[in-house]
Motif scaffolding. Structure first.
Motif, PDB file in Angstrom:
ATOM      1  N   THR A  12     120.415  38.764  15.008  1.00  0.00           N
ATOM      2  CA  THR A  12     119.934  39.100  13.672  1.00  0.00           C
ATOM      3  C   THR A  12     119.912  37.831  12.829  1.00  0.00           C
ATOM      4  O   THR A  12     120.624  36.867  13.118  1.00  0.00           O
ATOM      5  N   LYS A  50     111.106  46.294  16.269  1.00  0.00           N
ATOM      6  CA  LYS A  50     110.813  47.233  15.183  1.00  0.00           C
ATOM      7  C   LYS A  50     111.535  46.861  13.893  1.00  0.00           C
ATOM      8  O   LYS A  50     111.107  47.219  12.805  1.00  0.00           O
ATOM      9  N   LYS A  51     112.666  46.159  14.042  1.00  0.00           N
ATOM     10  CA  LYS A  51     113.430  45.761  12.860  1.00  0.00           C
ATOM     11  C   LYS A  51     113.143  44.301  12.532  1.00  0.00           C
ATOM     12  O   LYS A  51     113.220  43.436  13.403  1.00  0.00           O
ATOM     13  N   LYS A  52     112.834  44.017  11.269  1.00  0.00           N
ATOM     14  CA  LYS A  52     112.534  42.638  10.859  1.00  0.00           C
ATOM     15  C   LYS A  52     113.747  41.732  11.057  1.00  0.00           C
ATOM     16  O   LYS A  52     114.866  42.112  10.749  1.00  0.00           O
TER      17      LYS A  52
END
Length: 108
Positions: A12, A50-52
Motif C-alpha cells: 500500500t 481495484k483499490k487505489k
C-alpha cells in the motif's frame, strides 16, 4: 493457489496516477528485486488493482516474503518519481475481508 498466496505480499502507498501503470509495475519489480530492500526474484506484480495505491507482489520463493516483511522501511525511489514514497508491506491473506470483519466484531 495456497502456495502462491504464501509467496504474496500486499503493498500500500503506491503513488497513484503519476506514471503509466506499466511503468509503475516495472518500478515495483525493480524495488522488490533489490537486495538492499531484502528482495528477491519476483514472479508477478498485480497493479493496478481495484483499490487505489495497492499492488500485489508474488515472489518465486517464500523466504523472500519473510525478508521483505522484516525490513523496517520500504521507500519507493526511482528517477522517474519526483520524490520517494513510503510503502507499507503486509502479508497477503485470502480472507482479509473476513479477518477485518472479525476484528471489528470481536471484543478486544
Amino acid at each position: 493457489q495456497a502456495a502462491q498466496s504464501a509467496r504474496r505480499v500486499v503493498i500500500t502507498g503506491v503513488p497513484d496516477g503519476l506514471l503509466p501503470d506499466d511503468v509503475m509495475t516495472d518500478i515495483l519489480i525493480i524495488h522488490f528485486q533489490m537486495s538492499k530492500n531484502n528482495g528477491g526474484d519476483v514472479e508477478e506484480v498485480t497493479y493496478p488493482t481495484k483499490k487505489k495505491g495497492v499492488a500485489y507482489v508474488t515472489f518465486e520463493d517464500q523466504e523472500v516474503v519473510e525478508r521483505v516483511l522484516r525490513k523496517d522501511e520500504h521507500r519507493l525511489e526511482d528517477k522517474r518519481l519526483s520524490r520517494y514514497y513510503p510503502l507499507k508491506v503486509t502479508r497477503y491473506c485470502e480472507n482479509v475481508s473476513s479477518f477485518l470483519i472479525n476484528l471489528v466484531l470481536l471484543p478486544l
